[in-house]
Design a protein around this motif. Sequence first.
Motif, short mmCIF file in Angstrom:
data_model
loop_
_atom_site.label_atom_id
_atom_site.label_comp_id
_atom_site.label_asym_id
_atom_site.label_seq_id
_atom_site.Cartn_x
_atom_site.Cartn_y
_atom_site.Cartn_z
N GLU A 112 7.24 8.87 -1.40
CA GLU A 112 6.42 7.67 -1.32
C GLU A 112 7.28 6.41 -1.36
OE1 GLU A 112 3.54 8.15 -4.44
OE2 GLU A 112 2.44 9.70 -3.32
N ALA A 113 8.34 6.42 -2.15
CA ALA A 113 9.22 5.24 -2.24
C ALA A 113 9.97 5.04 -0.92
CB ALA A 113 10.21 5.41 -3.40
N MET A 139 0.84 -1.18 0.00
CA MET A 139 0.00 0.00 0.00
C MET A 139 0.89 1.25 0.00
SD MET A 139 -3.00 0.92 2.68
CE MET A 139 -3.96 2.38 2.46
N THR A 140 0.53 2.22 -0.81
CA THR A 140 1.28 3.46 -0.91
C THR A 140 0.93 4.39 0.24
OG1 THR A 140 1.26 3.27 -3.32
CG2 THR A 140 1.79 5.42 -2.42
N PRO A 141 1.94 4.95 0.89
CA PRO A 141 1.65 5.90 1.97
C PRO A 141 0.98 7.16 1.40
CG PRO A 141 4.00 5.81 1.53
CD PRO A 141 3.37 4.76 0.69
N ASP A 142 0.16 7.78 2.21
CA ASP A 142 -0.53 9.02 1.84
C ASP A 142 0.28 10.17 2.44
OD1 ASP A 142 -2.22 11.08 1.22
OD2 ASP A 142 -3.92 10.33 2.38
N GLN A 193 7.28 13.93 -4.84
CA GLN A 193 6.25 13.12 -4.18
C GLN A 193 6.58 11.63 -4.35
OE1 GLN A 193 3.61 14.40 -2.46
NE2 GLN A 193 2.76 12.42 -1.93
N ALA A 194 6.99 11.26 -5.55
CA ALA A 194 7.33 9.85 -5.81
C ALA A 194 8.52 9.39 -4.96
CB ALA A 194 7.62 9.63 -7.30
N GLY A 245 7.49 4.31 1.86
CA GLY A 245 6.93 3.00 1.56
C GLY A 245 7.87 1.86 1.95
N GLU A 260 -0.78 7.84 6.86
CA GLU A 260 -0.87 9.23 6.43
C GLU A 260 0.13 10.08 7.22
OE1 GLU A 260 -4.85 10.81 6.60
OE2 GLU A 260 -5.68 9.01 5.66
#
Length: 153
Positions: free
Chosen positions: A24-25, A1-4, A20-21, A28, A41
Amino acid sequence: MTPDIDRQVAIDTATALPTQADLEAWVGAVFARHPDETRMEMTVRFISPEESQTLNRDYRGKDKPTNVLSFPFETPPGMSLPLLGDLAICHDVVVTEAAAQEKHLAHHYPHMVIHGTLHLLGYDHIDEREAEEMEALERELLAGFKIGDPYAE
């Protein structure tokens, strides 16, 4: 699941900030090591030295800017919210540290984000045993991004 992740930029800079990517990586990867974690979140805010110094002074009693500050969200009793907390990252300090430590900024930023996220999850480095555990996990996570040991001399 990708973090918000709520990515906030409160500075003007000519140096590229993590995307942002990127965030998230990196976050994540931390969550992948904590599969039971449900609080996905968080906010990552890029701040000035002045804001960093104010936060560091007001919340930690240290009157100087610092690289990353972690503010875990404290869920009120009886509520279930997916909020993990906030990271406040002082871009100028991270850039200065990377240069002083002869590290690529593209390697230092993931370390700062991973380090801060681990703090949000309750990791600490106050005593030696906890520091060793946290640093070992940081090394492992960074190696997944082909980044060397940030604690090597």
